[in-house]
Design a protein around this motif. Structure first.
Motif, PDB file in Angstrom:
ATOM      1  N   LEU A  51      -3.355  53.215   8.016  1.00 57.33           N
ATOM      2  CA  LEU A  51      -2.859  52.992   9.370  1.00 57.33           C
ATOM      3  C   LEU A  51      -3.058  54.238  10.219  1.00 57.33           C
ATOM      4  CD1 LEU A  51       0.500  51.290   8.336  1.00 57.33           C
ATOM      5  CD2 LEU A  51      -1.538  50.138   9.219  1.00 57.33           C
TER       6      LEU A  51
ATOM      7  N   ARG B  82       3.830  55.410  18.174  1.00 54.79           N
ATOM      8  CA  ARG B  82       4.516  55.600  16.894  1.00 54.79           C
ATOM      9  C   ARG B  82       5.129  56.993  16.823  1.00 54.79           C
ATOM     10  NH1 ARG B  82       0.121  52.848  12.834  1.00 54.79           N
ATOM     11  NH2 ARG B  82       0.907  50.727  13.040  1.00 54.79           N
TER      12      ARG B  82
ATOM     13  N   THR C  17      18.276  49.003  15.972  1.00 52.69           N
ATOM     14  CA  THR C  17      17.000  49.013  16.693  1.00 52.69           C
ATOM     15  C   THR C  17      17.219  49.046  18.198  1.00 52.69           C
ATOM     16  OG1 THR C  17      16.038  47.751  14.872  1.00 52.69           O
ATOM     17  CG2 THR C  17      14.780  47.831  16.924  1.00 52.69           C
TER      18      THR C  17
ATOM     19  N   PRO D 285       8.575  45.461  20.243  1.00 49.68           N
ATOM     20  CA  PRO D 285       7.767  45.241  19.038  1.00 49.68           C
ATOM     21  C   PRO D 285       7.257  46.540  18.397  1.00 49.68           C
ATOM     22  CG  PRO D 285       7.145  43.668  20.728  1.00 49.68           C
ATOM     23  CD  PRO D 285       8.086  44.648  21.378  1.00 49.68           C
ATOM     24  N   THR D 286       6.952  47.546  19.201  1.00 54.77           N
ATOM     25  CA  THR D 286       6.499  48.821  18.638  1.00 54.77           C
ATOM     26  C   THR D 286       7.604  49.424  17.781  1.00 54.77           C
ATOM     27  OG1 THR D 286       4.967  49.262  20.449  1.00 54.77           O
ATOM     28  CG2 THR D 286       5.728  51.164  19.189  1.00 54.77           C
TER      29      THR D 286
ATOM     30  N   TYR E 166      10.152  47.747  16.393  1.00 56.73           N
ATOM     31  CA  TYR E 166      10.368  46.873  15.244  1.00 56.73           C
ATOM     32  C   TYR E 166       9.274  47.034  14.188  1.00 56.73           C
ATOM     33  CZ  TYR E 166      14.449  44.298  16.815  1.00 56.73           C
ATOM     34  OH  TYR E 166      15.732  43.954  17.172  1.00 56.73           O
ATOM     35  N   ARG E 167       8.069  47.386  14.581  1.00 59.61           N
ATOM     36  CA  ARG E 167       6.991  47.610  13.607  1.00 59.61           C
ATOM     37  C   ARG E 167       7.043  49.004  13.006  1.00 59.61           C
ATOM     38  NH1 ARG E 167       3.803  44.767  17.594  1.00 59.61           N
ATOM     39  NH2 ARG E 167       3.133  46.784  18.369  1.00 59.61           N
ATOM     40  N   THR E 168       7.542  49.981  13.747  1.00 56.67           N
ATOM     41  CA  THR E 168       7.531  51.368  13.274  1.00 56.67           C
ATOM     42  C   THR E 168       8.689  51.666  12.330  1.00 56.67           C
ATOM     43  OG1 THR E 168       6.435  52.040  15.336  1.00 56.67           O
ATOM     44  CG2 THR E 168       7.443  53.788  14.009  1.00 56.67           C
TER      45      THR E 168
ATOM     46  N   PRO F 291      10.224  49.881   9.935  1.00 55.83           N
ATOM     47  CA  PRO F 291       9.960  49.601   8.516  1.00 55.83           C
ATOM     48  C   PRO F 291       8.953  50.580   7.884  1.00 55.83           C
ATOM     49  CG  PRO F 291       9.930  47.568   9.771  1.00 55.83           C
ATOM     50  CD  PRO F 291       9.993  48.688  10.766  1.00 55.83           C
ATOM     51  N   LEU F 292       8.022  51.078   8.687  1.00 58.37           N
ATOM     52  CA  LEU F 292       7.082  52.069   8.171  1.00 58.37           C
ATOM     53  C   LEU F 292       7.805  53.366   7.814  1.00 58.37           C
ATOM     54  CD1 LEU F 292       4.089  51.565  10.650  1.00 58.37           C
ATOM     55  CD2 LEU F 292       4.261  50.755   8.281  1.00 58.37           C
TER      56      LEU F 292
END
Length: 161
Positions: free
Chosen positions: A26, A32, A48, A65-66, A68-70, A72-73
């Motif tokens: 990634l 991010r 969040t 969404p950014t 919410y995606r970051t 978990p990473l």
């Protein structure tokens, strides 16, 4: 702790996340990186939506969404932990310099208190050894009522009787 140590540790967190992203195939985007910086600037436990509000208040143009995606990473990379509070909301906290610890979570007011208990740590290690299990981390939550809420509940119970 002086600011040089804090800077070095922030750089270490950033490098660890960079390494994780690279190993996962990634990219590290500016968005991010903005999320990472704001996560490590957040004081205490957060949801969040709390992070989204903080970022927008601090002038970041970031999408839900950014975030919410970051998040978990960051959890997968080991830089962030997540737990479920008494109201079944996912909350996060950074690892910073915290050792493993547990939470007391009030059902009424939502207060979260952290504690560390060596006997619990020793028991968890013994259980893992007995089962030949290699623990990565543990997560303990005790859900109930804080002293202030217990007092209010007791007052309400006495008034009803």
């Amino acid at each position: 702790m002086n600011s040089v140590e804090e800077t070095n540790s922030a750089d270490d967190f950033t490098q660890k996340f960079l390494d994780f992203l690279k190993d996962s195939g990634l990219r590290l985007t500016q968005k991010r990186m903005d999320v990472v910086n704001q996560v490590f600037a957040f004081p205490g436990h957060f949801q969040t939506e709390d992070l989204l509000v903080q970022m927008r208040q601090n002038g970041y143009n970031v999408s839900r969404p950014t975030i919410y995606r970051t998040l978990p990473l960051l959890v997968e990379s080991g830089l962030l932990t997540e737990f479920i509070d008494a109201h079944k909301n996912t909350r996060y906290e950074t690892i910073h310099f915290l050792q493993e610890h547990a939470h007391l979570i009030c059902l009424r007011c939502g207060q979260i208190a952290e504690f560390k208990e060596p006997q619990i740590d020793a028991l968890q290690k013994a259980v893992c050894e007995a089962h030949q299990f290699r623990a990565v981390r543990f997560r303990n939550e005790i859900i109930g009522y804080c002293a202030e809420c217990q007092e209010e509940i007791d007052k309400q119970d006495s008034a009803e009787t």
